[in-house]
Design a protein around this motif. Structure first.
Motif, PDB file in Angstrom:
ATOM      1  N   LEU A  46     -73.695  83.950  53.509  1.00 59.78           N
ATOM      2  CA  LEU A  46     -72.921  83.321  52.429  1.00 59.78           C
ATOM      3  C   LEU A  46     -72.304  84.373  51.512  1.00 59.78           C
ATOM      4  O   LEU A  46     -71.132  84.269  51.128  1.00 59.78           O
ATOM      5  N   PHE A  47     -73.087  85.387  51.168  1.00 62.82           N
ATOM      6  CA  PHE A  47     -72.598  86.482  50.330  1.00 62.82           C
ATOM      7  C   PHE A  47     -71.423  87.193  50.996  1.00 62.82           C
ATOM      8  O   PHE A  47     -70.397  87.442  50.367  1.00 62.82           O
ATOM      9  N   ALA A  48     -71.554  87.526  52.274  1.00 62.78           N
ATOM     10  CA  ALA A  48     -70.496  88.255  52.980  1.00 62.78           C
ATOM     11  C   ALA A  48     -69.211  87.431  53.044  1.00 62.78           C
ATOM     12  O   ALA A  48     -68.116  87.952  52.787  1.00 62.78           O
ATOM     13  N   VAL A  49     -69.320  86.149  53.339  1.00 63.46           N
ATOM     14  CA  VAL A  49     -68.135  85.285  53.390  1.00 63.46           C
ATOM     15  C   VAL A  49     -67.511  85.152  51.998  1.00 63.46           C
ATOM     16  O   VAL A  49     -66.285  85.192  51.849  1.00 63.46           O
ATOM     17  N   ALA A  50     -68.346  85.039  50.971  1.00 61.37           N
ATOM     18  CA  ALA A  50     -67.827  84.950  49.599  1.00 61.37           C
ATOM     19  C   ALA A  50     -67.091  86.228  49.205  1.00 61.37           C
ATOM     20  O   ALA A  50     -66.033  86.173  48.562  1.00 61.37           O
ATOM     21  N   VAL A  51     -67.623  87.379  49.577  1.00 61.83           N
ATOM     22  CA  VAL A  51     -66.957  88.658  49.257  1.00 61.83           C
ATOM     23  C   VAL A  51     -65.622  88.755  49.989  1.00 61.83           C
ATOM     24  O   VAL A  51     -64.610  89.169  49.408  1.00 61.83           O
ATOM     25  N   ILE A  52     -65.595  88.358  51.243  1.00 56.29           N
ATOM     26  CA  ILE A  52     -64.338  88.371  52.007  1.00 56.29           C
ATOM     27  C   ILE A  52     -63.306  87.483  51.329  1.00 56.29           C
ATOM     28  O   ILE A  52     -62.164  87.902  51.102  1.00 56.29           O
ATOM     29  N   CYS A  53     -63.699  86.265  50.986  1.00 51.00           N
ATOM     30  CA  CYS A  53     -62.765  85.336  50.334  1.00 51.00           C
ATOM     31  C   CYS A  53     -62.318  85.869  48.980  1.00 51.00           C
ATOM     32  O   CYS A  53     -61.129  85.780  48.635  1.00 51.00           O
ATOM     33  N   ARG A  54     -63.248  86.413  48.208  1.00 48.41           N
ATOM     34  CA  ARG A  54     -62.906  86.931  46.885  1.00 48.41           C
ATOM     35  C   ARG A  54     -61.871  88.048  46.978  1.00 48.41           C
ATOM     36  O   ARG A  54     -60.883  88.060  46.237  1.00 48.41           O
ATOM     37  N   TYR A  55     -62.081  88.994  47.876  1.00 47.09           N
ATOM     38  CA  TYR A  55     -61.158  90.133  47.958  1.00 47.09           C
ATOM     39  C   TYR A  55     -59.832  89.761  48.613  1.00 47.09           C
ATOM     40  O   TYR A  55     -58.809  90.363  48.302  1.00 47.09           O
ATOM     41  N   LEU A  56     -59.819  88.765  49.488  1.00 45.62           N
ATOM     42  CA  LEU A  56     -58.533  88.260  49.981  1.00 45.62           C
ATOM     43  C   LEU A  56     -57.752  87.623  48.834  1.00 45.62           C
ATOM     44  O   LEU A  56     -56.541  87.831  48.699  1.00 45.62           O
ATOM     45  N   TRP A  57     -58.445  86.861  48.014  1.00 45.42           N
ATOM     46  CA  TRP A  57     -57.813  86.216  46.861  1.00 45.42           C
ATOM     47  C   TRP A  57     -57.310  87.261  45.866  1.00 45.42           C
ATOM     48  O   TRP A  57     -56.182  87.167  45.375  1.00 45.42           O
ATOM     49  N   LEU A  58     -58.138  88.264  45.565  1.00 48.98           N
ATOM     50  CA  LEU A  58     -57.728  89.313  44.632  1.00 48.98           C
ATOM     51  C   LEU A  58     -56.542  90.108  45.162  1.00 48.98           C
ATOM     52  O   LEU A  58     -55.619  90.436  44.407  1.00 48.98           O
ATOM     53  N   ALA A  59     -56.549  90.413  46.465  1.00 52.42           N
ATOM     54  CA  ALA A  59     -55.427  91.143  47.058  1.00 52.42           C
ATOM     55  C   ALA A  59     -54.161  90.301  47.003  1.00 52.42           C
ATOM     56  O   ALA A  59     -53.074  90.815  46.690  1.00 52.42           O
ATOM     57  N   GLY A  60     -54.280  89.024  47.281  1.00 54.19           N
ATOM     58  CA  GLY A  60     -53.120  88.129  47.194  1.00 54.19           C
ATOM     59  C   GLY A  60     -52.548  88.079  45.792  1.00 54.19           C
ATOM     60  O   GLY A  60     -51.321  88.106  45.605  1.00 54.19           O
ATOM     61  N   ARG A  61     -53.417  88.009  44.802  1.00 57.55           N
ATOM     62  CA  ARG A  61     -52.943  88.007  43.400  1.00 57.55           C
ATOM     63  C   ARG A  61     -52.295  89.337  43.043  1.00 57.55           C
ATOM     64  O   ARG A  61     -51.283  89.367  42.344  1.00 57.55           O
ATOM     65  N   ALA A 117     -48.923  89.474  44.513  1.00 55.70           N
ATOM     66  CA  ALA A 117     -48.031  88.575  43.772  1.00 55.70           C
ATOM     67  C   ALA A 117     -47.656  89.125  42.401  1.00 55.70           C
ATOM     68  O   ALA A 117     -46.852  88.520  41.691  1.00 55.70           O
ATOM     69  N   GLY A 118     -48.248  90.263  41.999  1.00 56.14           N
ATOM     70  CA  GLY A 118     -47.862  90.896  40.744  1.00 56.14           C
ATOM     71  C   GLY A 118     -48.835  90.750  39.600  1.00 56.14           C
ATOM     72  O   GLY A 118     -48.550  91.176  38.485  1.00 56.14           O
ATOM     73  N   HIS A 119     -50.009  90.187  39.831  1.00 59.01           N
ATOM     74  CA  HIS A 119     -51.004  90.036  38.761  1.00 59.01           C
ATOM     75  C   HIS A 119     -51.705  91.369  38.516  1.00 59.01           C
ATOM     76  O   HIS A 119     -52.218  91.985  39.437  1.00 59.01           O
ATOM     77  N   ASP A 120     -51.723  91.793  37.260  1.00 57.36           N
ATOM     78  CA  ASP A 120     -52.424  93.025  36.884  1.00 57.36           C
ATOM     79  C   ASP A 120     -53.928  92.765  36.877  1.00 57.36           C
ATOM     80  O   ASP A 120     -54.398  91.885  36.158  1.00 57.36           O
ATOM     81  N   PRO A 121     -54.702  93.505  37.662  1.00 56.76           N
ATOM     82  CA  PRO A 121     -56.145  93.274  37.724  1.00 56.76           C
ATOM     83  C   PRO A 121     -56.869  93.468  36.395  1.00 56.76           C
ATOM     84  O   PRO A 121     -57.953  92.941  36.203  1.00 56.76           O
ATOM     85  N   MET A 122     -56.292  94.210  35.459  1.00 54.39           N
ATOM     86  CA  MET A 122     -56.965  94.468  34.183  1.00 54.39           C
ATOM     87  C   MET A 122     -56.502  93.511  33.081  1.00 54.39           C
ATOM     88  O   MET A 122     -56.979  93.588  31.967  1.00 54.39           O
ATOM     89  N   SER A 123     -55.575  92.605  33.392  1.00 58.24           N
ATOM     90  CA  SER A 123     -55.125  91.664  32.367  1.00 58.24           C
ATOM     91  C   SER A 123     -56.223  90.642  32.112  1.00 58.24           C
ATOM     92  O   SER A 123     -57.044  90.366  32.983  1.00 58.24           O
ATOM     93  N   PRO A 124     -56.234  90.049  30.900  1.00 55.36           N
ATOM     94  CA  PRO A 124     -57.291  89.078  30.606  1.00 55.36           C
ATOM     95  C   PRO A 124     -57.185  87.865  31.523  1.00 55.36           C
ATOM     96  O   PRO A 124     -56.099  87.450  31.903  1.00 55.36           O
ATOM     97  N   GLU A 125     -58.339  87.313  31.868  1.00 52.96           N
ATOM     98  CA  GLU A 125     -58.364  86.123  32.720  1.00 52.96           C
ATOM     99  C   GLU A 125     -57.906  84.922  31.917  1.00 52.96           C
ATOM    100  O   GLU A 125     -58.091  84.861  30.698  1.00 52.96           O
ATOM    101  N   PRO A 126     -57.315  83.916  32.591  1.00 52.44           N
ATOM    102  CA  PRO A 126     -56.935  82.703  31.869  1.00 52.44           C
ATOM    103  C   PRO A 126     -58.171  82.013  31.323  1.00 52.44           C
ATOM    104  O   PRO A 126     -59.256  82.111  31.890  1.00 52.44           O
ATOM    105  N   GLU A 127     -57.995  81.341  30.211  1.00 46.87           N
ATOM    106  CA  GLU A 127     -59.138  80.670  29.596  1.00 46.87           C
ATOM    107  C   GLU A 127     -59.591  79.516  30.462  1.00 46.87           C
ATOM    108  O   GLU A 127     -58.812  78.894  31.173  1.00 46.87           O
TER     109      GLU A 127
END
Length: 171
Positions: free
Chosen positions: A134-149, A152-162
């Motif tokens: 479960l952890f490995a699949v969650a990490v894969i999904c998380r980093y695919l999502w982060l790479a996609g963002r 798409a131009g999202h700054d990784p250090m910008s504040p997260e939406p509320e």
């Protein structure tokens, strides 16, 4: 969709808190049995260890946010946003690649471990180690999502939406 993500996040946090409470309770029972009553405490000690493994991996996979991870980011924080996005995509490709590469072997090992059980609680090891899958699949999904963002131009250090409000106004 954000409300669903919010409630799933809260559910994961509640489950992690429950695991922590069980682990702490088992730890107290271990101390009571071993040092006060002078009785064996293998079951409570084993439960505490099992909860530790599950709490760490479940928490890292489903509760811990990217911003809350500890990292050495002197260089990362000092470069412009476009370069941070490139860093994130390169990191994500490496992490996703390594986890995908290891996933078949991890699956084989976890399913193979159904032949053994823990000493006191008799928990099958495939159930115990399934949290790593479960952890490995969650990490894969998380980093695919982060790479996609990042792509798409999202700054990784910008504040997260509320997070969405769960209470009515005036509460």
């Amino acid at each position: 969709m954000r409300k669903l993500a919010f409630w799933l996040s809260r559910g994961a946090e509640a489950l992690a808190a429950l695991m922590l409470a069980v682990m702490f309770g088992a730890f107290l029972v271990t101390i009571l049995f071993r040092y006060v009553l002078n009785w064996p405490s293998g079951s409570a000690s084993e439960l505490s260890s099992v909860m530790w493994v599950w709490l760490v991996l479940f928490g890292a996979g489903f509760v811990l946010r990217e911003r809350e991870e500890i990292r050495f980011d002197i260089v990362y924080g000092s470069v412009p946003p476009w370069l941070r996005r490139i860093f994130l995509v390169i990191t994500a490709v490496g992490i996703v690649g390594l986890f995908l590469l290891s996933l078949p072997a991890v699956w084989d090992y976890v399913t193979f471990m159904k032949v053994q059980r823990t000493a006191y609680l008799r928990i099958r090891y495939d159930w115990l180690f399934s949290v790593y899958v479960l952890f490995a699949v969650a990490v894969i999904c998380r980093y695919l999502w982060l790479a996609g963002r990042a792509i798409a131009g999202h700054d990784p250090m910008s504040p997260e939406p509320e997070e969405p409000q769960t209470r009515a106004k005036g509460d």
